[in-house]
Design a protein around this motif. Sequence first.
Motif, PDB file in Angstrom:
ATOM      1  N   PRO A   1     -15.313 -31.423  32.557  1.00  0.00           N
ATOM      2  CA  PRO A   1     -13.948 -31.321  33.064  1.00  0.00           C
ATOM      3  C   PRO A   1     -13.763 -32.131  34.337  1.00  0.00           C
ATOM      4  CG  PRO A   1     -15.175 -29.333  33.570  1.00  0.00           C
ATOM      5  CD  PRO A   1     -16.064 -30.156  32.683  1.00  0.00           C
ATOM      6  N   GLU A   2     -12.546 -32.516  34.604  1.00  0.00           N
ATOM      7  CA  GLU A   2     -12.237 -33.330  35.780  1.00  0.00           C
ATOM      8  C   GLU A   2     -12.737 -32.685  37.065  1.00  0.00           C
ATOM      9  OE1 GLU A   2      -8.121 -34.711  37.937  1.00  0.00           O
ATOM     10  OE2 GLU A   2      -8.282 -35.081  35.771  1.00  0.00           O
ATOM     11  N   ALA A   3     -12.754 -31.361  37.126  1.00  0.00           N
ATOM     12  CA  ALA A   3     -13.180 -30.656  38.340  1.00  0.00           C
ATOM     13  C   ALA A   3     -14.686 -30.709  38.562  1.00  0.00           C
ATOM     14  CB  ALA A   3     -12.736 -29.197  38.272  1.00  0.00           C
ATOM     15  N   SER A   4     -15.434 -31.102  37.554  1.00  0.00           N
ATOM     16  CA  SER A   4     -16.901 -31.100  37.660  1.00  0.00           C
ATOM     17  C   SER A   4     -17.393 -32.146  38.658  1.00  0.00           C
ATOM     18  CB  SER A   4     -17.510 -31.382  36.290  1.00  0.00           C
ATOM     19  OG  SER A   4     -18.896 -31.593  36.388  1.00  0.00           O
ATOM     20  N   LEU A   5     -18.504 -31.817  39.335  1.00  0.00           N
ATOM     21  CA  LEU A   5     -19.172 -32.800  40.182  1.00  0.00           C
ATOM     22  C   LEU A   5     -20.288 -33.533  39.439  1.00  0.00           C
ATOM     23  CD1 LEU A   5     -19.485 -30.966  43.636  1.00  0.00           C
ATOM     24  CD2 LEU A   5     -17.670 -32.473  42.795  1.00  0.00           C
ATOM     25  N   THR A   6     -20.551 -33.133  38.201  1.00  0.00           N
ATOM     26  CA  THR A   6     -21.675 -33.718  37.472  1.00  0.00           C
ATOM     27  C   THR A   6     -21.499 -35.224  37.293  1.00  0.00           C
ATOM     28  OG1 THR A   6     -22.073 -31.638  36.304  1.00  0.00           O
ATOM     29  CG2 THR A   6     -22.999 -33.620  35.322  1.00  0.00           C
TER      30      THR A   6
ATOM     31  N   ARG B   1     -19.012 -18.174  38.789  1.00  0.00           N
ATOM     32  CA  ARG B   1     -19.253 -18.718  40.132  1.00  0.00           C
ATOM     33  C   ARG B   1     -19.231 -20.242  40.157  1.00  0.00           C
ATOM     34  NH1 ARG B   1     -24.882 -16.418  40.720  1.00  0.00           N
ATOM     35  NH2 ARG B   1     -24.973 -17.733  42.612  1.00  0.00           N
ATOM     36  N   ALA B   2     -19.073 -20.863  39.013  1.00  0.00           N
ATOM     37  CA  ALA B   2     -19.088 -22.324  38.932  1.00  0.00           C
ATOM     38  C   ALA B   2     -17.762 -22.906  39.419  1.00  0.00           C
ATOM     39  CB  ALA B   2     -19.369 -22.774  37.502  1.00  0.00           C
ATOM     40  N   ARG B   3     -17.765 -24.197  39.673  1.00  0.00           N
ATOM     41  CA  ARG B   3     -16.561 -24.884  40.155  1.00  0.00           C
ATOM     42  C   ARG B   3     -15.453 -24.847  39.106  1.00  0.00           C
ATOM     43  NH1 ARG B   3     -16.116 -28.032  44.637  1.00  0.00           N
ATOM     44  NH2 ARG B   3     -18.364 -27.729  44.938  1.00  0.00           N
ATOM     45  N   PHE B   4     -15.801 -24.917  37.834  1.00  0.00           N
ATOM     46  CA  PHE B   4     -14.843 -24.776  36.739  1.00  0.00           C
ATOM     47  C   PHE B   4     -15.364 -23.682  35.814  1.00  0.00           C
ATOM     48  CE2 PHE B   4     -12.999 -25.617  32.601  1.00  0.00           C
ATOM     49  CZ  PHE B   4     -11.684 -25.953  32.893  1.00  0.00           C
TER      50      PHE B   4
ATOM     51  N   ALA C   1     -23.647 -22.793  40.309  1.00  0.00           N
ATOM     52  CA  ALA C   1     -22.877 -22.071  41.310  1.00  0.00           C
ATOM     53  C   ALA C   1     -22.246 -23.054  42.290  1.00  0.00           C
ATOM     54  CB  ALA C   1     -23.776 -21.082  42.055  1.00  0.00           C
ATOM     55  N   ARG C   2     -20.976 -22.824  42.606  1.00  0.00           N
ATOM     56  CA  ARG C   2     -20.268 -23.697  43.538  1.00  0.00           C
ATOM     57  C   ARG C   2     -21.053 -23.808  44.851  1.00  0.00           C
ATOM     58  NH1 ARG C   2     -14.682 -25.085  44.666  1.00  0.00           N
ATOM     59  NH2 ARG C   2     -14.050 -23.939  42.796  1.00  0.00           N
TER      60      ARG C   2
END
Length: 361
Positions: free
Chosen positions: A148-153, A39-42, A116-117
């Motif tokens: 990863p690039e897709a992460s919002l962290t 369910r995560a963004r990546f 979770a996204r």
Amino acid sequence: MSQTPDVNSSPLRWVVYGPDARPDGFEALRAEWNDLVRRARFNSLFLTHEWQTTWWEQLGDGALWIVAFRRRHNNELVGIAPLFLREIQNGEDAGKRQFNIVGCIEVSDYLDLIVARGWEKQVYAAFLQWLCSPEAPAWDIVDLCNLPEASLTYQELPEIARRAGVDVKVMQEDTAPQFPLPMRYEEYLSNQVDKKQRHEIRRKQRRAEREAAVGFHLVQDLRTLDSEVDDFVALQRASRPDKAEFMTPQMHRFFLAAARRLLEADILRLFFLTLDGEKAAALFAFEYDRRFWLYNSGYDPASHAHLSPGWVLLGYAIQYAIASGCRVFDFMQGDEEYKYRFGAHDYKVMRVKLRRPEPLG
């Protein structure tokens, strides 16, 4: 610390599994873990329960701290911070206590807090609340590597941390070249590889097929897996001196353990190219979430080198990935030139370091 968020105003609560917890966080969250990763963004293979537990059992060092974040009103799991705490031994930060994500640094290409996204901001805020609370152990640094690039962290956590009085540093750690996979191999060669490299890929494959009996072998039998991994390690060590140095006895044991767990989960893709019946090249890879993850490789430069077995095997692996329905071919971390020759483009791998301010005086 300053401006620490109010715990009672958060829509989330945390559950902490410290080093003395029985059961530990891995066991307590086993049934929910992989569902949250998906369910995560990546959706990272390196955050799955199989990888995380294997890494910790084989390479873990320090004290395991796993923090689960749940919605208050229905107990839904929306975040996991899988961490370990250790004392830094060398360098300017020697003696300081540092949190890392389980899997950091060397052999897990994409890591993150598991969120979770759509719940990122709430989980990041709750994570900072926990770090600033008496429930957290004493710490000096939180090092979140391989994001990863897709992460919002690396995009949203820093501002929340600064508001809590925590020093933050954000940096690009590496690149992970990759390319999208079309529906057909010929389409890939025609549209994603330049003319010169397209000719080289085809020429080397045809030469090998003309001058030797070529075999392409995928390992699928658990009964022979250990010996197959040993053969891969031999080829990996023969490839280059730095690869031989990397593959210590401890790392060899880790590869064996990871191979067993991931073959059982139908994720491991261990390929060999044989030339005249002899194993000439190998790829240690994964197939997960419609992505082909090329993790490690090896070939013996003293045997069949004139037939370019590494290139030939890579071409076969791309054909396999397309036929299997993968949508991305991921070379993962490292900017080696051959990755770009096969049409890859850079994908950022980021890092965030949180540092507790030194007390005055």
